[in-house]
Design a protein around this motif. Structure first.
Motif, PDB file in Angstrom:
ATOM      1  N   GLY A 109       0.757   4.091  -3.068  1.00 47.59           N
ATOM      2  CA  GLY A 109       0.571   5.379  -2.779  1.00 47.59           C
ATOM      3  C   GLY A 109       1.800   6.345  -2.797  1.00 47.59           C
ATOM      4  O   GLY A 109       1.624   7.375  -3.236  1.00 47.59           O
ATOM      5  N   HIS A 110       3.088   5.798  -2.526  1.00 45.00           N
ATOM      6  CA  HIS A 110       4.160   6.885  -2.695  1.00 45.00           C
ATOM      7  C   HIS A 110       4.222   7.201  -4.257  1.00 45.00           C
ATOM      8  O   HIS A 110       4.456   8.204  -4.717  1.00 45.00           O
ATOM      9  CB  HIS A 110       5.255   6.003  -2.221  1.00 45.00           C
ATOM     10  CG  HIS A 110       6.657   6.732  -2.320  1.00 45.00           C
ATOM     11  ND1 HIS A 110       7.942   6.109  -2.442  1.00 45.00           N
ATOM     12  CD2 HIS A 110       7.009   7.845  -2.732  1.00 45.00           C
ATOM     13  CE1 HIS A 110       8.836   7.010  -2.530  1.00 45.00           C
ATOM     14  NE2 HIS A 110       8.137   8.365  -2.789  1.00 45.00           N
ATOM     15  N   GLY A 163      -7.209   2.699  -5.961  1.00 46.16           N
ATOM     16  CA  GLY A 163      -7.768   2.297  -4.846  1.00 46.16           C
ATOM     17  C   GLY A 163      -9.299   2.275  -4.736  1.00 46.16           C
ATOM     18  O   GLY A 163      -9.864   1.212  -4.053  1.00 46.16           O
ATOM     19  N   GLY A 202      -4.797   7.528   2.557  1.00 49.02           N
ATOM     20  CA  GLY A 202      -3.512   8.076   2.333  1.00 49.02           C
ATOM     21  C   GLY A 202      -3.660   9.361   1.386  1.00 49.02           C
ATOM     22  O   GLY A 202      -2.886  10.279   1.606  1.00 49.02           O
ATOM     23  N   ALA A 203      -4.468   9.173   0.291  1.00 40.62           N
ATOM     24  CA  ALA A 203      -4.376  10.114  -0.743  1.00 40.62           C
ATOM     25  C   ALA A 203      -5.175  11.533   0.219  1.00 40.62           C
ATOM     26  O   ALA A 203      -4.596  12.560  -0.149  1.00 40.62           O
ATOM     27  CB  ALA A 203      -5.339   9.761  -1.731  1.00 40.62           C
ATOM     28  N   VAL A 227      -4.338   7.702  -7.482  1.00 40.02           N
ATOM     29  CA  VAL A 227      -4.722   6.781  -6.507  1.00 40.02           C
ATOM     30  C   VAL A 227      -6.112   6.252  -6.720  1.00 40.02           C
ATOM     31  O   VAL A 227      -6.671   5.204  -6.106  1.00 40.02           O
ATOM     32  CB  VAL A 227      -4.387   7.468  -4.964  1.00 40.02           C
ATOM     33  CG1 VAL A 227      -5.030   6.571  -4.014  1.00 40.02           C
ATOM     34  CG2 VAL A 227      -2.791   7.667  -4.843  1.00 40.02           C
ATOM     35  N   VAL A 270       0.979  -1.223   0.052  1.00 36.95           N
ATOM     36  CA  VAL A 270       0.012   0.086   0.000  1.00 36.95           C
ATOM     37  C   VAL A 270       0.876   1.098  -0.044  1.00 36.95           C
ATOM     38  O   VAL A 270       0.766   2.050  -0.881  1.00 36.95           O
ATOM     39  CB  VAL A 270      -0.944   0.007   1.325  1.00 36.95           C
ATOM     40  CG1 VAL A 270      -1.631   1.329   1.270  1.00 36.95           C
ATOM     41  CG2 VAL A 270      -2.085  -0.862   1.088  1.00 36.95           C
ATOM     42  N   ASP A 306      -8.265  13.228  -4.144  1.00 31.86           N
ATOM     43  CA  ASP A 306      -6.857  12.947  -4.882  1.00 31.86           C
ATOM     44  C   ASP A 306      -6.671  13.868  -5.917  1.00 31.86           C
ATOM     45  O   ASP A 306      -7.813  14.032  -6.663  1.00 31.86           O
ATOM     46  CB  ASP A 306      -6.936  11.395  -5.273  1.00 31.86           C
ATOM     47  CG  ASP A 306      -5.848  10.835  -6.180  1.00 31.86           C
ATOM     48  OD1 ASP A 306      -4.954  11.276  -5.837  1.00 31.86           O
ATOM     49  OD2 ASP A 306      -6.101   9.960  -7.098  1.00 31.86           O
ATOM     50  N   ALA A 362       1.353  10.530   1.266  1.00 32.51           N
ATOM     51  CA  ALA A 362       0.304   9.678   0.695  1.00 32.51           C
ATOM     52  C   ALA A 362       0.659   8.116   1.040  1.00 32.51           C
ATOM     53  O   ALA A 362      -0.124   7.371   1.576  1.00 32.51           O
ATOM     54  CB  ALA A 362      -0.145  10.057  -0.550  1.00 32.51           C
ATOM     55  N   GLY A 363       1.960   7.817   0.741  1.00 31.42           N
ATOM     56  CA  GLY A 363       2.330   6.432   0.928  1.00 31.42           C
ATOM     57  C   GLY A 363       2.514   6.132   2.157  1.00 31.42           C
ATOM     58  O   GLY A 363       2.015   5.237   2.815  1.00 31.42           O
ATOM     59  N   GLY A 411      -1.010   5.928   3.891  1.00 31.69           N
ATOM     60  CA  GLY A 411      -1.917   4.809   3.540  1.00 31.69           C
ATOM     61  C   GLY A 411      -1.256   3.572   3.932  1.00 31.69           C
ATOM     62  O   GLY A 411      -2.231   2.639   4.619  1.00 31.69           O
ATOM     63  N   LEU A 438      -5.422   3.055   0.630  1.00 35.40           N
ATOM     64  CA  LEU A 438      -4.778   4.059  -0.292  1.00 35.40           C
ATOM     65  C   LEU A 438      -5.389   5.246  -0.281  1.00 35.40           C
ATOM     66  O   LEU A 438      -5.271   6.338  -0.564  1.00 35.40           O
ATOM     67  CB  LEU A 438      -4.936   3.134  -1.673  1.00 35.40           C
ATOM     68  CG  LEU A 438      -3.851   1.969  -2.127  1.00 35.40           C
ATOM     69  CD1 LEU A 438      -4.059   1.430  -3.034  1.00 35.40           C
ATOM     70  CD2 LEU A 438      -2.149   2.761  -2.192  1.00 35.40           C
TER      71      LEU A 438
END
Length: 507
Positions: free
Chosen positions: A125-126, A291, A329-330, A287, A121, A278, A133-134, A137, A326
């Motif tokens: 995300g990265h 996601g 994280g966004a 994402v 994840v 996002d 975000a990575g 998430g 994900l």
């Protein structure tokens, strides 16, 4: 480029977190930290209270007792029951052989698998939305309540989640770069393993198809994905077809109702908000495109299947929580970008503050899921009661027969007890609960006993008795025996019955 460097010079970085023209590299120091921290965080959450006060509930007891059988006995059993978990049972058999049976051996594979899923994840995300975000998430994944539950579960669902993470990462990599057949072969192999662990995990394929639709892939990508997907599905198809003969195992699952969809609806709402926040870089995969289908399609697909045959259990689509993580994280990455222009130093604290608030808010649930009371029952606790309450020459009965799992997991506790209803052991019969004698023989065996221990469900979780031999067991106990001791612990019950003195004129 380090995380500190990105934080000190935010105006020079675009929204995604990489320098102009730079692709985030998994080999850089930043890339390693982005996946390593969530993986360690998730594993730490899994190791926290791993033994659950040395408790094992009925689903895990199935894993435990099968893993202790020989390979030949496992193969025999799979022809009759639980073929859908065959690969998992063989894996756990090997681990029990190498490391010995115990709650650590039982649950550690799930902990490590969830750590892999969290790392995937974070990497996805990265790549798609930047460092924050990575990180967010990957860290959020371990905190999702459903993930925390199965993080410490001796069942295959965490391993399926790890496969979903790996396959999604392979897909994203293939869409970002011109992937060749070896990468697609790895993708197909991963999906195949997922399907062999639980064939409902093939619902990830329509989710990935939705991602492909939104990404407008390069020429030939659809062809390669289709070949890999069809090959994986073909490999799982024999398992799907054979398992239909054992569909009675899921007959207890209730039909789908509207209230069962409330939880998934809430998750979709949270994921939808993350998708709205996002902001992908132009010309790059987003994402949301990865996601949102990963979250929504398996949930909706399982609901659709449940209209034909009731199958709606959250654990069957646990891997969809990767999509939720994900999207969370966004959302956190969007918050960091919003704060950064005005308060560069404060932006560094967005993720830690959000994480701290989430940990505190979820702490009651986290503690509850690590307690024995979080499960329906505990086969080890009741085994301890049997060991304490039994006497030489006692007999034992199980109602229903599936409660024999206590003896299968803790045979030492039942040493000296005679299982008077059992005609053929679980190992010899290739079943989980053994084969019991007919009601007349059970009645005769009971009337020959002085003391009988009855192992059954506690009153709060017991279901009505329906099997003929179980009704006979209760009838004989009520008519000819009296209760000498009764203990209820963690969803299980042990009652000691002693034979009444015969009444004149009655046998």
């Amino acid at each position: 480029m380090s995380v500190d460097h990105e934080i000190r010079r935010p105006p020079r970085l675009p929204e995604g977190g990489a320098a102009p023209g730079e692709r985030p590299s998994g080999l850089s120091r930043r890339g390693v930290l982005v996946w390593l921290i969530p993986a360690l965080w998730t594993c730490a959450l899994g190791l926290w209270g791993l033994s659950r006060q040395n408790s094992v509930w009925r689903d895990e007891a199935a894993t435990w007792q099968v893993a202790r059988r020989s390979t030949a006995e496992i193969w025999q059993m799979l022809g009759n029951v639980d073929v859908v978990h065959g690969c998992y049972y063989l894996l756990m058999h090997a681990l029990f052989e190498w490391f010995g049976p115990g709650t650590t051996t039982l649950r550690l594979p799930s902990v490590l698998a969830m750590g892999v899923a969290a790392a995937c994840v974070a990497v996805v995300g990265h790549r798609l939305a930047g460092t924050w975000a990575g990180l967010a998430g990957g860290m959020a994944f371990g905190l999702v309540p459903a993930v925390q539950f199965y993080l410490q579960e001796g069942r295959p669902y965490a391993l399926v989640a790890a496969g979903a993470g790996v396959s999604t990462l392979l897909l994203v990599t293939a869409l970002e770069r011109r992937a060749r057949w070896p990468r697609w072969a790895a993708y197909g192999l991963t999906v195949l393993v997922m399907g062999l662990l639980n064939w409902l995990s093939l619902l990830i394929l329509p989710a990935h198809a939705a991602t492909l639709l939104r990404s407008r892939p390069r020429q030939g990508t659809w062809m390669r994905w289709a070949v890999a997907s069809v090959a994986a599905t073909a490999g799982v198809l024999p398992l799907v077809l054979f398992s239909r003969s054992q569909s009675g195992q899921v007959s207890w699952i209730p039909p789908l109702t509207w209230h069962m969809l409330i939880g998934p609806a809430v998750l979709l709402a949270i994921g939808g908000l993350g998708a709205l926040l996002d902001r992908p870089r132009p010309g790059r995969l987003s994402v949301a495109a990865v996601g949102l289908p990963l979250l929504a399609v398996p949930q909706l697909g399982l609901a659709g299947l449940s209209l034909v045959q009731p199958l709606f259990l959250d654990r069957y689509v646990l891997f969809s929580m990767l999509g939720l993580a994900l999207l969370i994280g966004a959302a956190v990455g969007a918050a960091v970008r919003a704060v950064r222009p005005r308060c560069p130093r404060a932006s560094v604290w967005v993720l830690p503050v959000v994480l701290a608030v989430a940990v505190v808010a979820l702490l009651p649930q986290s503690l509850e899921k690590r307690s024995p009371e979080s499960r329906v029952d505990d086969v080890l606790a009741v085994a301890a009661d049997v060991r304490r309450m039994k006497e030489d020459g006692d007999a034992v009965l199980f109602v229903p027969a599936a409660r024999r799992d206590t003896a299968s997991v803790s045979p030492d506790a039942f040493t000296g007890l005679r299982d008077i209803a059992l005609a053929e052991s679980p190992e010899n019969s290739g079943t989980l609960k053994g084969i019991e004698a007919d009601p007349a023989r059970v009645r005769a065996a009971m009337l020959a006993q002085r003391r009988i221990l009855l192992v059954t469900d506690a009153a709060r979780v017991a279901r009505p008795v329906t099997a003929a031999r179980d009704r006979v067991k209760y009838a004989v106990l009520e008519e000819h025996f009296t209760v000498a001791a009764d203990e209820q612990v963690r969803g299980r019950r042990v009652t000691v019955y002693e034979r009444r003195a015969p009444v004149a004129g009655r046998p």
